[in-house]
Design a protein around this motif. Structure first.
Motif, mmCIF file in Angstrom:
data_model
loop_
_atom_site.group_PDB
_atom_site.id
_atom_site.type_symbol
_atom_site.label_atom_id
_atom_site.label_comp_id
_atom_site.label_asym_id
_atom_site.label_seq_id
_atom_site.Cartn_x
_atom_site.Cartn_y
_atom_site.Cartn_z
ATOM 1 N N GLU A 18 54.250 48.444 29.586
ATOM 2 C CA GLU A 18 53.055 47.888 29.092
ATOM 3 C C GLU A 18 53.345 45.697 28.631
ATOM 4 N N LEU A 19 51.685 45.909 27.744
ATOM 5 C CA LEU A 19 51.360 44.154 27.759
ATOM 6 C C LEU A 19 51.792 44.269 25.962
ATOM 7 N N GLU A 45 41.584 50.632 32.209
ATOM 8 C CA GLU A 45 41.663 51.238 31.274
ATOM 9 C C GLU A 45 42.920 51.460 30.337
ATOM 10 N N ILE A 46 42.525 51.483 29.088
ATOM 11 C CA ILE A 46 44.124 51.636 28.033
ATOM 12 C C ILE A 46 44.342 52.907 27.844
ATOM 13 N N ILE A 58 49.665 47.381 24.606
ATOM 14 C CA ILE A 58 48.881 47.965 25.330
ATOM 15 C C ILE A 58 49.632 48.885 26.388
ATOM 16 N N LEU A 59 49.461 49.681 27.124
ATOM 17 C CA LEU A 59 49.613 50.256 28.486
ATOM 18 C C LEU A 59 48.814 51.061 29.083
ATOM 19 N N LEU A 60 47.580 49.648 30.448
ATOM 20 C CA LEU A 60 46.263 49.996 30.973
ATOM 21 C C LEU A 60 46.705 51.952 32.087
ATOM 22 N N TYR A 63 49.202 51.660 35.358
ATOM 23 C CA TYR A 63 50.105 50.720 35.255
ATOM 24 C C TYR A 63 52.119 51.083 34.823
ATOM 25 N N ASN A 64 52.835 51.399 35.702
ATOM 26 C CA ASN A 64 53.468 52.159 34.523
ATOM 27 C C ASN A 64 55.608 51.163 35.051
ATOM 28 N N ASN A 65 54.795 50.157 35.181
ATOM 29 C CA ASN A 65 56.197 49.594 36.005
ATOM 30 C C ASN A 65 56.229 47.756 35.728
#
Length: 161
Positions: A18-19, A45-46, A58-60, A63-65
């Motif tokens: 997450e960012l 995409e978010i 947000i979580l792209l 991208y999970n790490n």
């Protein structure tokens, strides 16, 4: 395609990719549109978005790490100008106000908008002429009309401005 900045990635959040994003406008990062990150040609995409302590988390998609997203820290996030949210009649995008000609209620040229300062209470337009710079609060008392088609803003000035 014109890209519009909608936020800045200020940090990571947790270890699951997450960012933490500080937004620069009204984007809520919850729409199914393409997002772009400064320095990368990819479209993003978010997958999820939530508010946490005044910023967005947000979580792209894909991208999970944390190790996959560290490279985005400090980068700006953009969207296509075609994906801008429709505004109310009395709302304007800053990009549309920069450079607009400012005239007073007697149609005398005051200058041009060179910047917009954003505050919680109201925005303030920075208007510059050849000889001076002035700050005009973006409130109905001072802003009489904004005509984007003719690139003009009519204002009511008070003594001292």
């Amino acid at each position: 395609m014109e890209k519009i900045k909608v936020g800045t990635i200020i940090n990571t959040h947790g270890i699951k990719g997450e960012l933490k994003v500080e937004r620069t406008g009204i984007e809520e990062f919850d729409r199914v549109i393409k997002y772009y990150i400064e320095g990368y040609e990819d479209e993003f995409e978010i997958k999820s978005s939530k508010i946490h302590k005044g910023n967005y988390i947000i979580l792209l998609d894909g991208y999970n790490n944390i190790n996959d997203v560290l490279k985005f820290k400090g980068k700006s996030i953009y969207i296509s100008s075609d994906d801008l949210i429709d505004l109310e009649d009395d709302e304007f995008y800053i990009k549309d106000l920069i450079g607009i000609e400012v005239i007073d209620n007697n149609d005398k040229e005051v200058g041009k908008v060179v910047d917009v300062l954003e505050y919680d209470v109201n925005d303030v337009y920075v208007v510059k002429s050849d000889t001076k710079e002035m700050l005009i609060p973006a409130v109905a008392e001072f802003i009489l009309d904004i005509d984007l088609e003719n690139n003009k803003m009519k204002v009511k000035l008070i003594e001292g401005m």
